[in-house]
Design a protein around this motif. Structure first.
Motif, PDB file in Angstrom:
ATOM      1  N   SER A 110       0.823  -1.203   0.000  1.00 40.21           N
ATOM      2  CA  SER A 110       0.000   0.000   0.000  1.00 40.21           C
ATOM      3  C   SER A 110       0.868   1.268   0.000  1.00 40.21           C
ATOM      4  O   SER A 110       0.361   2.353  -0.200  1.00 40.21           O
ATOM      5  CB  SER A 110      -0.923   0.017   1.212  1.00 40.21           C
ATOM      6  N   ASP A 111       2.173   1.094   0.250  1.00 41.61           N
ATOM      7  CA  ASP A 111       3.037   2.272   0.257  1.00 41.61           C
ATOM      8  C   ASP A 111       3.728   2.523  -1.077  1.00 41.61           C
ATOM      9  O   ASP A 111       4.579   3.400  -1.189  1.00 41.61           O
ATOM     10  CB  ASP A 111       4.097   2.157   1.380  1.00 41.61           C
ATOM     11  N   SER A 112       3.360   1.793  -2.123  1.00 40.82           N
ATOM     12  CA  SER A 112       3.907   2.045  -3.450  1.00 40.82           C
ATOM     13  C   SER A 112       3.636   3.478  -3.873  1.00 40.82           C
ATOM     14  O   SER A 112       2.655   4.079  -3.455  1.00 40.82           O
ATOM     15  CB  SER A 112       3.258   1.112  -4.476  1.00 40.82           C
ATOM     16  N   VAL A 113       4.543   4.008  -4.694  1.00 41.49           N
ATOM     17  CA  VAL A 113       4.332   5.341  -5.250  1.00 41.49           C
ATOM     18  C   VAL A 113       4.013   5.186  -6.736  1.00 41.49           C
ATOM     19  O   VAL A 113       4.660   4.423  -7.448  1.00 41.49           O
ATOM     20  CB  VAL A 113       5.572   6.226  -5.026  1.00 41.49           C
ATOM     21  N   TYR A 114       2.975   5.892  -7.193  1.00 46.50           N
ATOM     22  CA  TYR A 114       2.566   5.873  -8.587  1.00 46.50           C
ATOM     23  C   TYR A 114       2.905   7.221  -9.231  1.00 46.50           C
ATOM     24  O   TYR A 114       2.948   8.248  -8.570  1.00 46.50           O
ATOM     25  CB  TYR A 114       1.074   5.585  -8.714  1.00 46.50           C
ATOM     26  N   LYS A 115       3.173   7.171 -10.543  1.00 50.94           N
ATOM     27  CA  LYS A 115       3.367   8.399 -11.303  1.00 50.94           C
ATOM     28  C   LYS A 115       2.194   8.559 -12.266  1.00 50.94           C
ATOM     29  O   LYS A 115       1.671   7.573 -12.783  1.00 50.94           O
ATOM     30  CB  LYS A 115       4.677   8.326 -12.093  1.00 50.94           C
ATOM     31  N   VAL A 116       1.792   9.812 -12.479  1.00 45.36           N
ATOM     32  CA  VAL A 116       0.700  10.111 -13.402  1.00 45.36           C
ATOM     33  C   VAL A 116       1.275  10.861 -14.598  1.00 45.36           C
ATOM     34  O   VAL A 116       1.942  11.888 -14.426  1.00 45.36           O
ATOM     35  CB  VAL A 116      -0.375  10.986 -12.726  1.00 45.36           C
ATOM     36  N   ILE A 117       1.052  10.350 -15.797  1.00 49.51           N
ATOM     37  CA  ILE A 117       1.465  11.092 -16.990  1.00 49.51           C
ATOM     38  C   ILE A 117       0.239  11.380 -17.842  1.00 49.51           C
ATOM     39  O   ILE A 117      -0.802  10.738 -17.700  1.00 49.51           O
ATOM     40  CB  ILE A 117       2.509  10.332 -17.837  1.00 49.51           C
ATOM     41  N   GLU A 118       0.405  12.379 -18.733  1.00 49.46           N
ATOM     42  CA  GLU A 118      -0.731  12.795 -19.564  1.00 49.46           C
ATOM     43  C   GLU A 118      -0.387  12.550 -21.034  1.00 49.46           C
ATOM     44  O   GLU A 118       0.620  13.048 -21.540  1.00 49.46           O
ATOM     45  CB  GLU A 118      -1.000  14.280 -19.318  1.00 49.46           C
ATOM     46  N   LEU A 119      -1.236  11.766 -21.700  1.00 52.56           N
ATOM     47  CA  LEU A 119      -1.044  11.465 -23.123  1.00 52.56           C
ATOM     48  C   LEU A 119      -2.263  11.927 -23.921  1.00 52.56           C
ATOM     49  O   LEU A 119      -3.349  12.054 -23.375  1.00 52.56           O
ATOM     50  CB  LEU A 119      -0.854   9.958 -23.326  1.00 52.56           C
ATOM     51  N   VAL A 120      -2.040  12.165 -25.215  1.00 53.41           N
ATOM     52  CA  VAL A 120      -3.145  12.514 -26.112  1.00 53.41           C
ATOM     53  C   VAL A 120      -3.191  11.475 -27.219  1.00 53.41           C
ATOM     54  O   VAL A 120      -2.264  11.370 -28.021  1.00 53.41           O
ATOM     55  CB  VAL A 120      -2.954  13.910 -26.726  1.00 53.41           C
ATOM     56  N   ALA A 164       1.993  11.624   1.438  1.00 52.05           N
ATOM     57  CA  ALA A 164       2.660  12.662   0.649  1.00 52.05           C
ATOM     58  C   ALA A 164       4.173  12.580   0.843  1.00 52.05           C
ATOM     59  O   ALA A 164       4.959  12.746  -0.092  1.00 52.05           O
ATOM     60  CB  ALA A 164       2.136  14.038   1.051  1.00 52.05           C
ATOM     61  N   ARG A 165       4.601  12.317   2.071  1.00 50.09           N
ATOM     62  CA  ARG A 165       6.033  12.202   2.359  1.00 50.09           C
ATOM     63  C   ARG A 165       6.634  11.027   1.566  1.00 50.09           C
ATOM     64  O   ARG A 165       7.746  11.141   1.037  1.00 50.09           O
ATOM     65  CB  ARG A 165       6.229  11.990   3.861  1.00 50.09           C
ATOM     66  N   ASN A 166       5.893   9.925   1.479  1.00 52.79           N
ATOM     67  CA  ASN A 166       6.396   8.791   0.685  1.00 52.79           C
ATOM     68  C   ASN A 166       6.641   9.188  -0.764  1.00 52.79           C
ATOM     69  O   ASN A 166       7.649   8.803  -1.362  1.00 52.79           O
ATOM     70  CB  ASN A 166       5.395   7.622   0.724  1.00 52.79           C
ATOM     71  N   ALA A 167       5.708   9.965  -1.323  1.00 51.61           N
ATOM     72  CA  ALA A 167       5.875  10.386  -2.720  1.00 51.61           C
ATOM     73  C   ALA A 167       7.093  11.302  -2.852  1.00 51.61           C
ATOM     74  O   ALA A 167       7.916  11.144  -3.761  1.00 51.61           O
ATOM     75  CB  ALA A 167       4.613  11.097  -3.213  1.00 51.61           C
ATOM     76  N   VAL A 168       7.230  12.241  -1.935  1.00 45.81           N
ATOM     77  CA  VAL A 168       8.365  13.187  -2.001  1.00 45.81           C
ATOM     78  C   VAL A 168       9.689  12.444  -1.839  1.00 45.81           C
ATOM     79  O   VAL A 168      10.637  12.669  -2.609  1.00 45.81           O
ATOM     80  CB  VAL A 168       8.229  14.272  -0.911  1.00 45.81           C
ATOM     81  N   GLU A 169       9.774  11.546  -0.882  1.00 46.62           N
ATOM     82  CA  GLU A 169      11.064  10.895  -0.619  1.00 46.62           C
ATOM     83  C   GLU A 169      11.434   9.899  -1.724  1.00 46.62           C
ATOM     84  O   GLU A 169      12.610   9.754  -2.054  1.00 46.62           O
ATOM     85  CB  GLU A 169      11.064  10.262   0.775  1.00 46.62           C
ATOM     86  N   LYS A 170      10.430   9.250  -2.297  1.00 46.06           N
ATOM     87  CA  LYS A 170      10.699   8.374  -3.443  1.00 46.06           C
ATOM     88  C   LYS A 170      11.287   9.201  -4.592  1.00 46.06           C
ATOM     89  O   LYS A 170      12.267   8.798  -5.238  1.00 46.06           O
ATOM     90  CB  LYS A 170       9.401   7.702  -3.895  1.00 46.06           C
ATOM     91  N   ILE A 190       6.144  17.143 -12.071  1.00 44.84           N
ATOM     92  CA  ILE A 190       5.582  15.809 -12.273  1.00 44.84           C
ATOM     93  C   ILE A 190       4.543  15.529 -11.194  1.00 44.84           C
ATOM     94  O   ILE A 190       4.518  16.193 -10.147  1.00 44.84           O
ATOM     95  CB  ILE A 190       6.652  14.690 -12.249  1.00 44.84           C
ATOM     96  N   GLU A 191       3.694  14.557 -11.467  1.00 41.68           N
ATOM     97  CA  GLU A 191       2.606  14.239 -10.548  1.00 41.68           C
ATOM     98  C   GLU A 191       2.790  12.805 -10.041  1.00 41.68           C
ATOM     99  O   GLU A 191       2.852  11.863 -10.821  1.00 41.68           O
ATOM    100  CB  GLU A 191       1.269  14.380 -11.284  1.00 41.68           C
ATOM    101  N   LEU A 192       2.866  12.674  -8.720  1.00 42.24           N
ATOM    102  CA  LEU A 192       3.010  11.353  -8.098  1.00 42.24           C
ATOM    103  C   LEU A 192       1.845  11.103  -7.145  1.00 42.24           C
ATOM    104  O   LEU A 192       1.244  12.040  -6.630  1.00 42.24           O
ATOM    105  CB  LEU A 192       4.331  11.261  -7.323  1.00 42.24           C
ATOM    106  N   VAL A 193       1.569   9.813  -6.897  1.00 38.03           N
ATOM    107  CA  VAL A 193       0.559   9.441  -5.911  1.00 38.03           C
ATOM    108  C   VAL A 193       1.238   8.603  -4.839  1.00 38.03           C
ATOM    109  O   VAL A 193       1.718   7.504  -5.114  1.00 38.03           O
ATOM    110  CB  VAL A 193      -0.585   8.626  -6.558  1.00 38.03           C
ATOM    111  N   GLY A 194       1.282   9.132  -3.617  1.00 37.30           N
ATOM    112  CA  GLY A 194       1.828   8.391  -2.495  1.00 37.30           C
ATOM    113  C   GLY A 194       0.704   7.777  -1.677  1.00 37.30           C
ATOM    114  O   GLY A 194      -0.436   8.231  -1.744  1.00 37.30           O
ATOM    115  N   SER A 195       1.060   6.785  -0.882  1.00 38.22           N
ATOM    116  CA  SER A 195       0.040   6.026  -0.160  1.00 38.22           C
ATOM    117  C   SER A 195       0.588   5.648   1.212  1.00 38.22           C
ATOM    118  O   SER A 195       1.802   5.446   1.382  1.00 38.22           O
ATOM    119  CB  SER A 195      -0.272   4.781  -1.001  1.00 38.22           C
TER     120      SER A 195
END
Lengths: 69, 69, 69, 69, 69, 69, 69, 69, 69, 69, 69, 69
Positions: I2-12, K23-29, K9-14
């Protein structure tokens, strides 16, 4: 009491005369069955037009009340 | 008939008395030349202020009507 | 004069009768101490509800006036 | 009749084939129990992705119907 | 040519089958009288509902074309 | 299963300690009667203030769950 | 005079040099045929890029003028 | 009392530990000089980052209080 | 997990036939190099117009996937 | 120092020449009386039009500075 | 130095515990591979719900850092 | 060719002189490594302020270019 949970519903009221009446209609209709209404926020105002005249003012309203009791 | 195309225009009506009158002025002015007006949505409400008093209520309105006929 | 700087403040007016009166109360209260008010934009409309009835109409208003004079 | 009050609810429909089918699923599910549905507005479209492929199209829909009858 | 001025208008197209057809109807209706259409942006998608079924898909479209020629 | 329809409701949770507790209160209250809750999105955070101190943290939450079963 | 109705149109101006010139082009093009222009609001700024360089600055502008005269 | 006018100001609080502390700092700083604070709405949350770590949590807060007394 | 970090990108993505195909093109192109794509949200729909006809449907999509692995 | 509280105010600057000058006028006017200005965000750009020409560029600016010192 | 270009860039932390940890997880990753991170803005907060309980707090974060070095 | 997929990235350019220069800096920095840049949209304009003066104009820009080639 500060831990109560509230629910927010959205209603659309209508009136031939004014947006105040339209919004009041939505609030009072809700008040017939829901207790503890507190705040009613306006989300959108519009008008139904017939034959080039305003036939009704409509108000879209967010209403909150105690949930699950 | 469901394939008709509608056009949306934006008008600003004004009234010394109320936003309902301001919006109605915009709708009825449009109704003089446009047919099949249906819905008029409020985009913005504001007031013109003079000498610390409200001089006019203004309503910015989106109006839709049949296009290209 | 075109280089004047204006400040924008946000007030919430209230009235038992209408949003026009609520907004007017905010404008006129501000007009007691601020000069050169020009435009008052509505940011939000809501209602306070008591016992299932509308107890007050409230208008959240952005007011601009000359800054630093 | 112009004083009727409508309620707006938000549903999310889903379909492997298209957003039209996803939205239609939401509308028809609602139509099983709600009368007088009128307008269904799309709030958001997204997709569920599995193994790098689109597994489902989803449509988030605002539906209005007569309230309290 | 980079100093050309474009105008943006908003149309609502409709179709019993899909939002693509609804948007295409709006674009092609506009193309009958307007030259140099370039981009058509979707502002809103909704559906007209009759008897608990989707009667029409509607697309609200912003169209830009050369102005004043 | 991909054709299931979900409903989205909006709740406001409250807590003297944190927005996490406020949101958790809303989710768990809903979980008492609703099955298959999936995602809870925060729409708004605010605080109730009393005597110049924060009396409660409040979280406005969108909750989705299976509809019509 | 406070009951005049204004229309709002949206234009996109363009200039190789600056957004001010882009917006001015839109306003002056409109001024050739429209009377009583008052306020021009910027809705969006963007740039056309060619070969990795900015080829044009573009400004999307809302213009209001007296309607129906 | 329902005709009182409220003013809304925007503050940014900061804390090394949490957004709750950041927001509380803003509210309590305001409470030193302002009476009748009621509601504090969060407009934005962010973080200051130093050396790849979160150095501070920041909360942007709208605070309303009685105006002109 | 549950602590994975995801990245969001934007495509067209783009397609001559439908927005579903346009969005699917974006997702599948991304799926060639990115693992663990989950959700793809639509940010904007538009059309490229040529000679008064729709030449392509385009979908702007936010895609999230596991970051930094 | 990370626990300082900042206040955000909104000013409108104006200039016959450019939005940069308009925004700079707002910032420098504020700098006469406020210490520790940090960031100035643009909320809105518009133009005052007279006789079909741009008479002034205006920039609406959010300014933050240390509060309560 | 003021002419540096930053990328966002846009990240999603959990996190199972709090949005601050998410949020800290996203920043530190991000800090493991990116230099000169400055500001991290919250775009969205939500929760993953399992069996009627909050299983994870998630924070969607915009992070800016020096580009192209 | 209409089925190409584009990627959108967000950059922040900066300049002591103008927002046009700030945006141009972002575009040209990107043009050093990315091919087929087309459109650059402004998301946000702000200023860094030092000692009560504007130290830098900053432009936050969305840039699209061909993806995955």
């Amino acid at each position: 009491m500060s831990d109560s949970v509230y629910k927010v519903i959205e209603l659309v009221g209508s009136s031939p005369g004014s947006w105040e009446e339209a919004a009041r209609n939505a609030v009072e209709k809700a008040g017939e069955s829901l207790k503890n209404l507190r705040i009613a926020e306006i989300n959108k105002l519009d008008m139904r037009v017939e034959n080039g005249k305003v036939a009704a003012f409509r108000a879209r309203v967010n209403l909150s009340f105690k949930y699950g009791e």
